[in-house]
Design a protein around this motif. Structure first.
Motif, PDB file in Angstrom:
ATOM      1  N   GLY A  10       0.873  -1.438  -0.075  1.00 44.83           N
ATOM      2  CA  GLY A  10       0.071  -0.087  -0.050  1.00 44.83           C
ATOM      3  C   GLY A  10       0.694   1.406   0.077  1.00 44.83           C
ATOM      4  O   GLY A  10       0.460   2.173   0.472  1.00 44.83           O
ATOM      5  N   ARG A  11       1.955   1.201  -0.657  1.00 42.66           N
ATOM      6  CA  ARG A  11       2.916   2.456  -0.615  1.00 42.66           C
ATOM      7  C   ARG A  11       3.611   2.589  -2.038  1.00 42.66           C
ATOM      8  O   ARG A  11       4.578   1.947  -2.142  1.00 42.66           O
ATOM      9  CB  ARG A  11       4.083   2.073   0.314  1.00 42.66           C
ATOM     10  N   ALA A  48       7.592  -2.113  11.596  1.00 39.91           N
ATOM     11  CA  ALA A  48       7.881  -1.319  12.713  1.00 39.91           C
ATOM     12  C   ALA A  48       6.835  -0.224  12.864  1.00 39.91           C
ATOM     13  O   ALA A  48       5.724   0.077  12.073  1.00 39.91           O
ATOM     14  CB  ALA A  48       9.286  -0.574  12.081  1.00 39.91           C
ATOM     15  N   ASP A  49       7.143   0.771  13.982  1.00 37.29           N
ATOM     16  CA  ASP A  49       5.939   1.549  14.270  1.00 37.29           C
ATOM     17  C   ASP A  49       6.115   2.669  13.401  1.00 37.29           C
ATOM     18  O   ASP A  49       5.287   3.509  13.305  1.00 37.29           O
ATOM     19  CB  ASP A  49       5.968   2.193  15.843  1.00 37.29           C
ATOM     20  N   SER A  50       7.422   3.150  12.734  1.00 38.51           N
ATOM     21  CA  SER A  50       7.294   4.190  11.771  1.00 38.51           C
ATOM     22  C   SER A  50       8.401   3.903  10.961  1.00 38.51           C
ATOM     23  O   SER A  50       9.030   2.894  10.999  1.00 38.51           O
ATOM     24  CB  SER A  50       7.934   5.327  12.500  1.00 38.51           C
ATOM     25  N   TRP A  51       8.633   4.335   9.614  1.00 36.32           N
ATOM     26  CA  TRP A  51       9.300   4.349   8.340  1.00 36.32           C
ATOM     27  C   TRP A  51      10.854   4.154   9.021  1.00 36.32           C
ATOM     28  O   TRP A  51      11.205   5.247   9.493  1.00 36.32           O
ATOM     29  CB  TRP A  51       8.878   4.886   7.400  1.00 36.32           C
ATOM     30  N   GLU A  52      11.552   3.379   8.589  1.00 38.81           N
ATOM     31  CA  GLU A  52      12.786   3.431   8.902  1.00 38.81           C
ATOM     32  C   GLU A  52      13.564   2.495   7.953  1.00 38.81           C
ATOM     33  O   GLU A  52      13.166   1.485   7.467  1.00 38.81           O
ATOM     34  CB  GLU A  52      13.312   3.075  10.095  1.00 38.81           C
ATOM     35  N   ALA A  53      14.773   2.770   7.534  1.00 39.90           N
ATOM     36  CA  ALA A  53      15.532   2.032   6.332  1.00 39.90           C
ATOM     37  C   ALA A  53      17.240   1.948   6.807  1.00 39.90           C
ATOM     38  O   ALA A  53      17.549   2.948   7.502  1.00 39.90           O
ATOM     39  CB  ALA A  53      15.322   2.501   5.224  1.00 39.90           C
ATOM     40  N   VAL A 111      19.272  -4.261   1.693  1.00 35.93           N
ATOM     41  CA  VAL A 111      18.644  -2.752   2.481  1.00 35.93           C
ATOM     42  C   VAL A 111      17.467  -3.409   3.209  1.00 35.93           C
ATOM     43  O   VAL A 111      16.621  -3.875   2.556  1.00 35.93           O
ATOM     44  CB  VAL A 111      18.156  -1.791   1.420  1.00 35.93           C
ATOM     45  N   GLU A 112      17.400  -3.099   4.553  1.00 40.46           N
ATOM     46  CA  GLU A 112      16.041  -3.323   5.264  1.00 40.46           C
ATOM     47  C   GLU A 112      15.297  -1.889   5.371  1.00 40.46           C
ATOM     48  O   GLU A 112      15.756  -0.897   5.763  1.00 40.46           O
ATOM     49  CB  GLU A 112      16.530  -3.793   6.695  1.00 40.46           C
ATOM     50  N   VAL A 113      13.885  -2.253   5.119  1.00 38.97           N
ATOM     51  CA  VAL A 113      13.129  -1.342   5.111  1.00 38.97           C
ATOM     52  C   VAL A 113      11.841  -1.510   6.113  1.00 38.97           C
ATOM     53  O   VAL A 113      11.104  -2.554   5.821  1.00 38.97           O
ATOM     54  CB  VAL A 113      12.442  -0.836   3.819  1.00 38.97           C
ATOM     55  N   ASP A 114      11.669  -0.923   7.279  1.00 38.89           N
ATOM     56  CA  ASP A 114      10.508  -1.192   8.136  1.00 38.89           C
ATOM     57  C   ASP A 114       9.538  -0.258   8.068  1.00 38.89           C
ATOM     58  O   ASP A 114      10.093   1.022   8.151  1.00 38.89           O
ATOM     59  CB  ASP A 114      10.936  -1.445   9.333  1.00 38.89           C
ATOM     60  N   GLY A 115       8.192  -0.592   8.367  1.00 30.58           N
ATOM     61  CA  GLY A 115       7.403   0.378   8.284  1.00 30.58           C
ATOM     62  C   GLY A 115       5.771  -0.131   9.245  1.00 30.58           C
ATOM     63  O   GLY A 115       5.824  -1.246   9.387  1.00 30.58           O
ATOM     64  N   PRO A 116       4.927   0.897   9.093  1.00 35.89           N
ATOM     65  CA  PRO A 116       3.742   0.387  10.003  1.00 35.89           C
ATOM     66  C   PRO A 116       2.705  -0.198   8.900  1.00 35.89           C
ATOM     67  O   PRO A 116       1.741   0.640   8.639  1.00 35.89           O
ATOM     68  CB  PRO A 116       3.373   1.877  10.383  1.00 35.89           C
TER      69      PRO A 116
END
Length: 613
Positions: free
Chosen positions: A70-71, A92-97, A135-140
């Motif tokens: 959805g992004r 993750a609770d907020s987007w980070e990479a 590359v790791e990308v974490d997000g809600p």
């Protein structure tokens, strides 16, 4: 009179859960430390399953990943990606990479808008930074709370090093999401990939992308299914999910909720997302439960050996004591012997592993060099520029394969030496003790840019001169009809064009030779590094195995001494008390044997369910 209600068999997850709790309680009563070890294994299980997404370039793979998350625009589209870097999406609770360099450097934080610079060859890396392994990308994202998604690079095609990267990545994942598009049926490279991956990957889910752009997608789907039956029968009858990432993205810009809902439904993305969740989330739980059941079976096997020793002590008395003393003397002699036959055996097996490994490294390096030399011969300018990243990918895979092969071979060495040292029942205990107590990647130097040489300048001059000559020859028939000054301009144009083409062709040939030289040197560097890493691994392994086996001998001797004390206690009991104790031991032994059989039955059931999926 009504018929009795039919008894309903509990579901497999419920059966596993009930058996796990009962067997854990049984072990906790007898061996609390062992029970804690089993609980630790269960606590370490992976929370989420993982899906590796693969597909040829321009199949809409990354666009589909973005739609699933959805992004839009999060994962750079295939056409721009030309690196060996892949993306790992988590929750993750907020987007980070972060850019990751396993075994080399600490992760480097990345601002999300800068993500494309780290994974696309069309953009420059920040100054001073090295290309990451992934590359790791974490997000809600709700989906990522249930499963992780790995987006592999599409460059190179599934018949090249990228295909090997996809196979290696998928082998350790819960499932593979294979993306093809609706423009045409499977290519030969895709079918070859599927025929091979069928031997390595348990679950493959198919997505037919871009169905909104091709009216004949249903005919393509039928052709794809027929080709699977012929070339990859392992996936015959597999379900395809028709999807349109573009339509899903359009839903976000729809003028009203009804239109948005219609577009999302027609896109097929929500249906695919639901299928992934339904298929994978439950399976991940069962696979983690299988690990717990395996640990329980190991612990029960160790308990069984101890209880059988106790039963022999209570039933045979002096005969058991004599057998134990003889075995203790034998093991003590093995441990103290100056020759230590088991150590000779260990060194011999490790040396055999070293020789086998050298042959395997040589073979795989030859294969890599041969494949890429052929690729260089047929490469155009753009393809030539992409090859270093693919060489890097191939050598990373060779490194991983060799490391895994050495690890597997060392396990075989351990089993061989253990079989020389210990009897069958003793091995149950030793293996359980080993279970409770349970490589650096190759860094490839980049291809140097070939500096211009005097030969290049001479080639340019010769090319332009030759071009002028060609231009004059082409216009010679017109010389009698047209004045020489008028012919001068087209002669120069033709001459420069021909000269440019000749110079470009010769420069491209020189670039290929330079790339081949770099390939040879890089593979030699990588071979040297890999040989050193494996040699260090084997030296360390031999030392650690020697210590571990010596410790195992010591523990087994101590265990025999404990069993002898139990025999002495049993001999001091009167017949009545000994009979009562024997009855208790027999009861516990029956529970242990029954429990282990149940654990093995459930493991077989889990494997059956897994194979059907």
């Amino acid at each position: 009179m009504s018929a009795p209600a039919a008894t309903t068999q509990p579901s497999l997850p419920k059966q596993v859960r009930q058996a796990r709790e009962r067997l854990l309680a049984l072990i906790k009563e007898a061996e609390p430390e062992t029970a804690r070890w089993v609980e630790e294994i269960r606590a370490r299980r992976k929370k989420n399953p993982s899906v590796v997404v693969v597909g040829e370039t321009n199949r809409g793979k990354s666009s589909l990943v973005n739609a699933l998350l959805g992004r839009p625009g999060l994962s750079p589209v295939d056409a721009e990606v030309a690196t060996a870097t892949y993306l790992v999406f988590g929750h993750a609770d907020s987007w980070e990479a972060r850019a990751c360099y396993p075994g080399q450097l600490a992760p480097v934080p990345i601002d999300l808008p800068e993500l494309i610079n780290w994974v696309s060859a069309a953009h420059e890396l920040p100054a001073g930074e090295l290309p990451p392994r992934y590359v790791e990308v974490d997000g809600p994202v709700e989906l990522l709370a249930k499963l992780s998604i790995v987006d592999t690079p599409g460059v190179g095609g599934l018949d090249s090093a990228h295909g090997e990267l996809a196979k290696e990545a998928a082998a350790s994942a819960t499932a593979l999401l294979f993306v093809v598009d609706a423009s045409a049926p499977f290519t030969t490279g895709e079918l070859s990939f599927l025929a091979d991956v069928g031997e390595r990957v348990e679950t493959v889910i198919f997505a037919l992308s871009k169905v909104d752009q091709y009216r004949g997608w249903r005919q393509v789907l039928e052709a794809d299914q027929a080709l699977l039956i012929e070339h990859a029968p392992r996936f015959a009858g597999a379900r395809f999910h028709p999807v349109s990432a573009r339509m899903y993205e359009m839903a976000g810009k729809a003028p009203n909720p009804d239109a948005a809902a219609m577009l999302r439904e027609r896109s097929g993305v929500d249906e695919l997302r639901g299928a992934l969740e339904e298929l994978l989330v439950g399976r991940s739980i069962m696979l983690s439960e299988a690990n717990t059941l395996r640990a329980l079976s190991t612990a029960l096997g160790e308990l069984r050996v101890k209880l059988e020793a106790e039963r022999r002590a209570l039933s045979t008395g002096e005969a058991e004591a004599a057998t134990l003393r003889a075995r203790k003397d034998e093991l003590t002699a093995d441990r103290r012997s100056s020759t230590k036959g088991w150590q000779v055996k260990l060194r011999s097996e490790v040396q055999r592993t070293r020789v086998e490994n050298n042959h395997e490294v040589s073979r795989q390096m030859r294969d890599v060099q041969s494949w890429f030399r052929q690729a260089i011969d047929v490469a155009d300018k753009d393809r030539l520029r992409e090859l270093p990243a693919q060489v890097d990918t191939a050598l990373q895979m060779v490194s991983a394969r060799i490391s895994a092969s050495v690890g597997h071979r060392l396990n075989q060495v351990t089993e061989t030496v253990l079989g020389e040292l210990f009897q069958h029942d003793e091995l149950e205990v030793i293996r359980a003790q080993f279970a409770r107590h349970g490589s650096s990647p190759i860094v490839l130097r980049p291809a140097d840019k070939r500096p211009p040489t005097a030969e290049d300048k001479l080639l340019v001059f010769m090319g332009v001169s030759g071009g002028f000559g060609a231009g004059k020859m082409a216009l010679l028939p017109l010389a009698s009809a047209v004045a020489a000054p008028i012919l001068l301009v087209p002669t120069i144009v033709i001459g420069l064009g021909a000269g440019w083409w000749i110079a470009k062709t010769r420069k491209h040939t020189a670039d290929k030779q330079h790339m081949k030289q770099w390939l040879t040197e890089s593979i030699a560097d990588a071979r040297s590094t890999l040989d050193q890493l494996v040699a260090e691994q084997l030296i360390e392994a031999e030392s650690q195995l020697s210590l571990a086996l010596d410790e195992a001998l010591g523990k087994r001797i101590a265990g025999i001494e404990e069993e002898l004390r139990e025999v002495d206690k049993a001999l001091r009991l009167d017949a009545s008390e000994r009979s009562k104790r024997l009855a208790v031991v027999n009861k516990r032994l029956a529970e242990i044997n029954s429990g282990r059989d149940r654990a093995e039955q459930l493991l077989a059931s889990i494997r059956t369910v897994r194979d059907r999926a």
